[in-house]
Design an enzyme around this catalytic site. Structure first.
Site, PDB file in Angstrom:
ATOM      1  N   ASP A 196     -13.564   3.651   2.328  1.00 42.03           N
ATOM      2  CA  ASP A 196     -14.274   2.838   2.497  1.00 42.03           C
ATOM      3  C   ASP A 196     -13.834   2.434   4.182  1.00 42.03           C
ATOM      4  O   ASP A 196     -15.298   2.366   4.157  1.00 42.03           O
ATOM      5  CB  ASP A 196     -13.342   1.679   1.621  1.00 42.03           C
ATOM      6  CG  ASP A 196     -13.564   0.727   0.117  1.00 42.03           C
ATOM      7  OD1 ASP A 196     -14.697   2.496   0.087  1.00 42.03           O
ATOM      8  OD2 ASP A 196     -13.216   0.917  -0.380  1.00 42.03           O
ATOM      9  N   ARG A 253      -3.943 -12.077   3.376  1.00 40.74           N
ATOM     10  CA  ARG A 253      -5.339 -12.294   3.371  1.00 40.74           C
ATOM     11  C   ARG A 253      -5.604 -13.452   4.251  1.00 40.74           C
ATOM     12  O   ARG A 253      -6.087 -12.713   5.913  1.00 40.74           O
ATOM     13  CB  ARG A 253      -6.687 -12.574   3.016  1.00 40.74           C
ATOM     14  CG  ARG A 253      -6.510 -11.428   1.242  1.00 40.74           C
ATOM     15  CD  ARG A 253      -6.519 -10.160   1.768  1.00 40.74           C
ATOM     16  NE  ARG A 253      -6.412  -8.969   0.780  1.00 40.74           N
ATOM     17  CZ  ARG A 253      -5.753  -7.988   0.942  1.00 40.74           C
ATOM     18  NH1 ARG A 253      -6.277  -7.403   2.067  1.00 40.74           N
ATOM     19  NH2 ARG A 253      -6.099  -7.364  -0.170  1.00 40.74           N
ATOM     20  N   ASP A 262     -10.830 -11.176  -2.271  1.00 43.89           N
ATOM     21  CA  ASP A 262     -10.645 -10.752  -1.641  1.00 43.89           C
ATOM     22  C   ASP A 262     -11.687 -10.633  -0.099  1.00 43.89           C
ATOM     23  O   ASP A 262     -11.651 -11.756   0.277  1.00 43.89           O
ATOM     24  CB  ASP A 262      -9.975  -9.362  -0.905  1.00 43.89           C
ATOM     25  CG  ASP A 262      -8.569  -9.005  -1.758  1.00 43.89           C
ATOM     26  OD1 ASP A 262      -7.696 -10.113  -1.676  1.00 43.89           O
ATOM     27  OD2 ASP A 262      -8.266  -8.419  -2.514  1.00 43.89           O
ATOM     28  N   SER A 292      -7.397   1.639  -7.624  1.00 46.14           N
ATOM     29  CA  SER A 292      -7.160   1.092  -6.637  1.00 46.14           C
ATOM     30  C   SER A 292      -6.415   0.251  -6.140  1.00 46.14           C
ATOM     31  O   SER A 292      -6.009  -0.900  -7.358  1.00 46.14           O
ATOM     32  CB  SER A 292      -8.600   0.459  -6.592  1.00 46.14           C
ATOM     33  OG  SER A 292      -8.746  -0.771  -5.879  1.00 46.14           O
TER      34      SER A 292
HETATM   35  N1  ARG Z   1      -6.633  -9.509  -8.288  1.00 50.46           N
HETATM   36  C1  ARG Z   1      -5.574  -9.235  -7.128  1.00 50.46           C
HETATM   37  C2  ARG Z   1      -5.810 -10.654  -6.077  1.00 50.46           C
HETATM   38  O1  ARG Z   1      -6.183 -10.771  -6.436  1.00 50.46           O
HETATM   39  C3  ARG Z   1      -5.128  -8.460  -6.071  1.00 50.46           C
HETATM   40  C4  ARG Z   1      -6.244  -7.798  -6.570  1.00 50.46           C
HETATM   41  C5  ARG Z   1      -5.916  -6.458  -5.371  1.00 50.46           C
HETATM   42  N2  ARG Z   1      -6.543  -5.347  -4.851  1.00 50.46           N
HETATM   43  C6  ARG Z   1      -6.453  -4.310  -5.210  1.00 50.46           C
HETATM   44  N3  ARG Z   1      -7.407  -3.545  -4.904  1.00 50.46           N
HETATM   45  N4  ARG Z   1      -6.313  -3.983  -6.352  1.00 50.46           N
HETATM   46  O2  ARG Z   1      -4.463 -10.998  -5.888  1.00 50.46           O
END
Ligand code: ARG
Length: 396
Positions: free
Chosen positions: A13, A91, A120, A169
């Site tokens: 990406d 983040r 995110d 992912s």
């Molecule tokens: N859903 C989780 C969170 O918001 C993790 C998302 C992480 N991304 C991934 N591509 N697995 O904290």
């Protein structure tokens, strides 16, 4: 010309993004790559420059991540829907560095690689705007409307080397590994073994390990016989606990964007440390402190999950947490065995547990006084019931 600071991981990406921003948006790109797990910074830097980035900044922030972010999560037993926040907590650190370097390199845009469906994007954008409201934040993946195949074709056309990093992912840092997408999205599917990388299947684990964790002011400082910096201690514990099948969380999660998602996490050190931390706090804090702490922990976790790291309320919650964590000292011995964490023993100079008062073998506690205590304590309940007796009879 506009300049964009791009949070660059080196994956498909964000690599497509380096070209896309130059070709379609007609803007210059400076990339920023932060190591919070085990990214190969040299390789990623070379790749960014080869794709035409004006500059490629790389930085190892593992210790900063441990000491300023994970530390606060341990203080607050940071769990959202029972999972230790691992993606969410990285983040704000990424946002802070992005704003810092955007200002330094005169970039009027910051780009990140999140999609429009997840949490995110919210975490990045709220944090970045909270730090500098003049910066424009863009999320090309959200805007460009390409599916994966179209992205791959775009990459081929533009000579972007595609490193196929598996079918899922994945987001990974020292505190945890989050996996979603592909076959995990259909909840009727069995989970395939290839999801897991940090935690051993139970059939392959051995006879278990006993570990001794020492906490000082809420933070684990010693594992078995040696003192370690938090980063190293977490990395070591990820191995030991992961080898014993500990740390898999497979759950339905409520995203901030209002949808449920199926997520799988590998968080061996995080679940072990938070469990041990909770054991010591149950010994060293009193009931009133624990009640408030539970509430604060929950607020802390929800706020971090929802991207509010830079909201002023966090200063107040963190102040409370660091105040109570002064008393979270001592040692916890745990047996790690086939996915279980079992308490062997605890020891703390701040213990509020009093053997003399609890033991039936001595008379240090005046049992006769309990009678008078109950006489008064019962009043609220008994008086209310007496006043309502007529009603109760009618109901019967
Ligand atoms: N859903 C989780 C969170 O918001 C993790 C998302 C992480 N991304 C991934 N591509 N697995 O904290």
């Amino acid at each position: 010309m506009d300049k964009v600071l791009l949070l660059y991981s080196g994956g498909l990406d964000t690599s497509v993004m380096v070209k896309w921003i130059q070709n379609e948006m007609k803007k210059d790109v400076v990339t920023l790559t932060l190591n919070i797990g085990n990214s190969n910074l040299d390789e990623i830097k070379k790749k960014a420059l080869s794709l035409g980035a004006m500059d490629a900044i790389v930085m190892d922030v593992k210790n900063e991540f441990s000491n300023n972010y994970i530390k606060k999560e341990i203080y607050s037993d940071g769990l959202y829907e029972d999972y230790p926040l691992s993606t969410a907590i990285a983040r704000p650190l990424m946002a802070e560095k992005a704003v810092y370097f955007a200002e330094k390199y005169n970039c009027n845009f910051i780009a990140h690689g999140s999609t429009g469906k997840g949490n995110d994007q919210v975490r990045f954008e709220v944090s970045m705007k909270a730090l500098n409201d003049n910066i424009n934040v863009i999320a090309p993946v959200r805007d460009w409307n390409m599916n994966r195949l179209e992205e791959i074709n775009y990459a081929r056309k533009n000579n972007i080397k595609i490193s196929m990093n598996g079918k899922y992912s994945v987001d990974e840092n020292i505190w945890g590994r989050s996996v979603e997408g592909s076959s995990i999205e259909n909840i009727n599917n069995n989970i395939e073994d290839d999801v897991y990388e940090w935690v051993k299947p139970l059939e392959e684990t051995g006879n278990g390990d006993i570990i001794d964790l020492e906490f000082k002011n809420g933070i684990p400082v010693k594992l078995n016989d040696d003192y370690y910096d938090l980063t190293i201690l977490i990395e070591k514990l990820n191995k030991i606990a992961g080898n014993n099948g500990i740390g898999i969380i497979n759950h339905m999660e409520d995203r901030l964007t209002g949808i449920k998602s199926h997520e799988i996490y590998e968080v061996p050190a995080a679940v072990t440390i938070i469990k041990a931390h909770k054991i010591i706090e149950s010994l060293t804090l009193n009931k009133y402190e624990l009640d408030i702490k539970n509430y604060m922990d929950n607020q802390w976790s929800n706020s971090v999950y929802n991207g509010l790291w830079y909201d002023p309320v966090m200063d107040h919650i963190n102040a409370f947490e660091s105040s109570v964590n002064k008393y979270i000292n001592g040692n916890v011995k745990l047996k790690l065995y086939k996915g279980n964490i079992m308490l062997k023993s605890i020891n703390s100079d701040n213990s509020v547990y009093d053997y003399d008062k609890i033991s039936y073998d001595n008379s240090n506690f005046d049992q006769n006084s309990s009678k008078g205590f109950i006489d008064i304590f019962k009043n609220n309940t008994v008086y209310t019931n007496n006043a309502r007796k007529e009603k109760i009879k009618i109901l019967q």
